[in-house]
Design an enzyme around this catalytic site. Structure first.
Site, PDB file in Angstrom:
ATOM      1  N   ARG A 299      50.406  31.203 117.747  1.00  0.00           N
ATOM      2  CA  ARG A 299      50.254  30.240 118.581  1.00  0.00           C
ATOM      3  C   ARG A 299      49.934  28.818 118.051  1.00  0.00           C
ATOM      4  O   ARG A 299      50.497  27.612 118.592  1.00  0.00           O
ATOM      5  CB  ARG A 299      49.352  30.452 119.661  1.00  0.00           C
ATOM      6  CG  ARG A 299      47.955  30.241 119.317  1.00  0.00           C
ATOM      7  CD  ARG A 299      46.940  30.491 120.464  1.00  0.00           C
ATOM      8  NE  ARG A 299      45.323  30.275 120.134  1.00  0.00           N
ATOM      9  CZ  ARG A 299      44.529  30.951 119.502  1.00  0.00           C
ATOM     10  NH1 ARG A 299      45.095  32.154 118.930  1.00  0.00           N
ATOM     11  NH2 ARG A 299      43.439  30.837 119.296  1.00  0.00           N
ATOM     12  N   HIS A 300      49.254  28.824 116.893  1.00  0.00           N
ATOM     13  CA  HIS A 300      49.012  27.593 116.461  1.00  0.00           C
ATOM     14  C   HIS A 300      50.473  26.978 115.702  1.00  0.00           C
ATOM     15  O   HIS A 300      50.679  25.752 115.639  1.00  0.00           O
ATOM     16  CB  HIS A 300      47.650  27.428 115.385  1.00  0.00           C
ATOM     17  CG  HIS A 300      46.509  27.684 116.013  1.00  0.00           C
ATOM     18  ND1 HIS A 300      46.131  26.903 117.190  1.00  0.00           N
ATOM     19  CD2 HIS A 300      45.843  28.609 115.781  1.00  0.00           C
ATOM     20  CE1 HIS A 300      44.947  27.475 117.411  1.00  0.00           C
ATOM     21  NE2 HIS A 300      44.714  28.413 117.012  1.00  0.00           N
TER      22      HIS A 300
ATOM     23  N   CYS B 197      40.435   2.991 106.117  1.00  0.00           N
ATOM     24  CA  CYS B 197      40.180   1.775 106.401  1.00  0.00           C
ATOM     25  C   CYS B 197      38.900   1.515 107.439  1.00  0.00           C
ATOM     26  O   CYS B 197      37.806   2.323 107.055  1.00  0.00           O
ATOM     27  CB  CYS B 197      41.573   1.412 107.470  1.00  0.00           C
ATOM     28  SG  CYS B 197      41.466   2.258 109.233  1.00  0.00           S
ATOM     29  N   GLY B 198      38.720   0.431 108.177  1.00  0.00           N
ATOM     30  CA  GLY B 198      37.459   0.062 108.478  1.00  0.00           C
ATOM     31  C   GLY B 198      37.053   1.394 109.295  1.00  0.00           C
ATOM     32  O   GLY B 198      35.650   1.769 109.274  1.00  0.00           O
ATOM     33  N   THR B 199      38.035   1.697 110.245  1.00  0.00           N
ATOM     34  CA  THR B 199      37.329   2.857 111.335  1.00  0.00           C
ATOM     35  C   THR B 199      38.411   4.070 111.006  1.00  0.00           C
ATOM     36  O   THR B 199      37.786   5.124 111.680  1.00  0.00           O
ATOM     37  CB  THR B 199      37.941   2.295 112.763  1.00  0.00           C
ATOM     38  OG1 THR B 199      39.410   2.167 112.478  1.00  0.00           O
ATOM     39  CG2 THR B 199      37.086   1.116 113.076  1.00  0.00           C
TER      40      THR B 199
ATOM     41  N   HIS C  64      43.785  24.309 113.358  1.00  0.00           N
ATOM     42  CA  HIS C  64      44.529  24.382 114.665  1.00  0.00           C
ATOM     43  C   HIS C  64      45.907  23.554 114.393  1.00  0.00           C
ATOM     44  O   HIS C  64      47.076  23.677 114.964  1.00  0.00           O
ATOM     45  CB  HIS C  64      43.938  23.908 115.875  1.00  0.00           C
ATOM     46  CG  HIS C  64      43.041  24.867 116.413  1.00  0.00           C
ATOM     47  ND1 HIS C  64      42.584  24.602 117.526  1.00  0.00           N
ATOM     48  CD2 HIS C  64      42.273  25.779 115.628  1.00  0.00           C
ATOM     49  CE1 HIS C  64      41.712  25.680 117.967  1.00  0.00           C
ATOM     50  NE2 HIS C  64      41.651  26.397 116.873  1.00  0.00           N
TER      51      HIS C  64
ATOM     52  N   ASP D 298      42.402   0.382 102.625  1.00  0.00           N
ATOM     53  CA  ASP D 298      42.524  -0.997 102.735  1.00  0.00           C
ATOM     54  C   ASP D 298      41.300  -1.545 102.123  1.00  0.00           C
ATOM     55  O   ASP D 298      40.424  -0.865 101.502  1.00  0.00           O
ATOM     56  CB  ASP D 298      42.936  -1.580 104.049  1.00  0.00           C
ATOM     57  CG  ASP D 298      41.915  -1.435 105.061  1.00  0.00           C
ATOM     58  OD1 ASP D 298      40.704  -0.897 104.505  1.00  0.00           O
ATOM     59  OD2 ASP D 298      41.974  -1.975 106.222  1.00  0.00           O
TER      60      ASP D 298
ATOM     61  N   ARG E  88      33.813   1.693 107.258  1.00  0.00           N
ATOM     62  CA  ARG E  88      32.645   1.032 108.042  1.00  0.00           C
ATOM     63  C   ARG E  88      31.814   2.014 108.901  1.00  0.00           C
ATOM     64  O   ARG E  88      30.798   1.460 109.805  1.00  0.00           O
ATOM     65  CB  ARG E  88      33.376  -0.256 108.744  1.00  0.00           C
ATOM     66  CG  ARG E  88      34.030  -1.215 107.775  1.00  0.00           C
ATOM     67  CD  ARG E  88      34.474  -2.367 108.598  1.00  0.00           C
ATOM     68  NE  ARG E  88      34.904  -3.522 107.640  1.00  0.00           N
ATOM     69  CZ  ARG E  88      35.952  -4.639 107.825  1.00  0.00           C
ATOM     70  NH1 ARG E  88      36.311  -4.347 109.356  1.00  0.00           N
ATOM     71  NH2 ARG E  88      36.195  -5.376 107.090  1.00  0.00           N
TER      72      ARG E  88
HETATM   73  C1  RB5 Z   1      40.317  -4.515 109.028  1.00  0.00           C
HETATM   74  O1  RB5 Z   1      39.148  -5.603 109.010  1.00  0.00           O
HETATM   75  C2  RB5 Z   1      40.358  -3.529 109.887  1.00  0.00           C
HETATM   76  O2  RB5 Z   1      40.964  -3.765 110.805  1.00  0.00           O
HETATM   77  C3  RB5 Z   1      41.099  -2.085 109.264  1.00  0.00           C
HETATM   78  O3  RB5 Z   1      40.459  -1.726 108.116  1.00  0.00           O
HETATM   79  C4  RB5 Z   1      40.956  -1.102 110.203  1.00  0.00           C
HETATM   80  O4  RB5 Z   1      39.842  -0.566 110.657  1.00  0.00           O
HETATM   81  C5  RB5 Z   1      42.118  -0.894 111.317  1.00  0.00           C
HETATM   82  O5  RB5 Z   1      42.234  -0.016 111.999  1.00  0.00           O
END
Ligand code: RB5
Length: 144
Positions: free
Chosen positions: A133-134, A65-67, A98, A8, A109
Site C-alpha cells: 500500500r505504501h 534553511c531558517g525553518t 510511508h 542557505d 533556527r
Molecule cells: C531566511 O531569512 C529565511 O527566510 C529562510 O532561511 C527560510 O527559513 C525560508 O523558508
C-alpha cells in the site's frame, strides 16, 4: 550511501555541524554549499541539491534553511523528489517508512544540534516499508 547536504545562510551553522557528524559516521557526504553565512536564496540551493539527488539514484539529500519550510517547498517542485520537513525523529522515520522521502528539510533556527543529529540519523537509517500500500501511494505522488 551518498548524502548531499546544502543550506542557505540561516541553515549554514547547523549544516556545517551535521556534515561533520555524518562524515564521522562514514557516510559519503557532498556539501553543495553555501560555504559562508552570507545571505543566499534558499530556492537556488534546493534546486541545485535536488538535481544532484536525481542524478545519483539511491542517494539522499539534507537541506537546511531558517525553518526548513522554504527548502521543502522548493525541493518538492522537482519531479522524483519527495522532501519531508521534520522537527523530531518520529516524523523523519515515518517520512521514510510511508513516503520513501529522499530529501530531509530542517530548520537551522528551530533545532538544536543534538535533536538535529537524531532526526538525520533516523532519516538515513530507516528503510522504506515493504508494504504494497505504501509503494502504491508513493507511485501516485507523481503527477501524470
Ligand atoms: C531566511 O531569512 C529565511 O527566510 C529562510 O532561511 C527560510 O527559513 C525560508 O523558508
Amino acid at each position: 550511501m551518498k548524502v548531499f547536504i546544502g543550506s542557505d545562510h540561516a541553515g549554514y551553522a547547523l549544516k556545517e555541524a551535521l556534515r561533520d557528524h555524518l562524515q564521522q559516521q562514514g557516510y559519503e557526504v557532498e556539501d553543495i554549499g553555501v560555504f559562508s553565512p552570507e545571505p543566499a536564496d534558499y530556492p537556488d540551493v534546493a534546486h541545485r541539491l535536488t538535481a544532484c539527488v536525481i542524478a545519483e539514484p539511491g542517494s539522499r539529500g539534507i537541506l537546511l534553511c531558517g525553518t526548513g519550510i522554504g527548502m521543502c517547498i522548493a525541493a518538492n517542485k522537482r519531479r522524483g523528489i519527495r522532501a519531508a520537513h521534520a522537527e523530531e525523529p518520529l516524523s523523519a522515520q515515518l517520512a521514510r517508512t510511508h513516503n520513501d522521502a529522499n530529501v530531509l528539510c530542517l530548520g537551522g533556527r528551530i533545532l538544536g544540534i543534538e535533536l538535529a543529529k537524531a532526526i538525520v540519523d533516523t532519516f538515513l537509517q530507516t528503510p522504506f516499508s515493504a508494504e504494497e500500500r505504501h509503494a502504491r501511494r508513493v507511485q501516485k505522488l507523481e503527477l501524470p
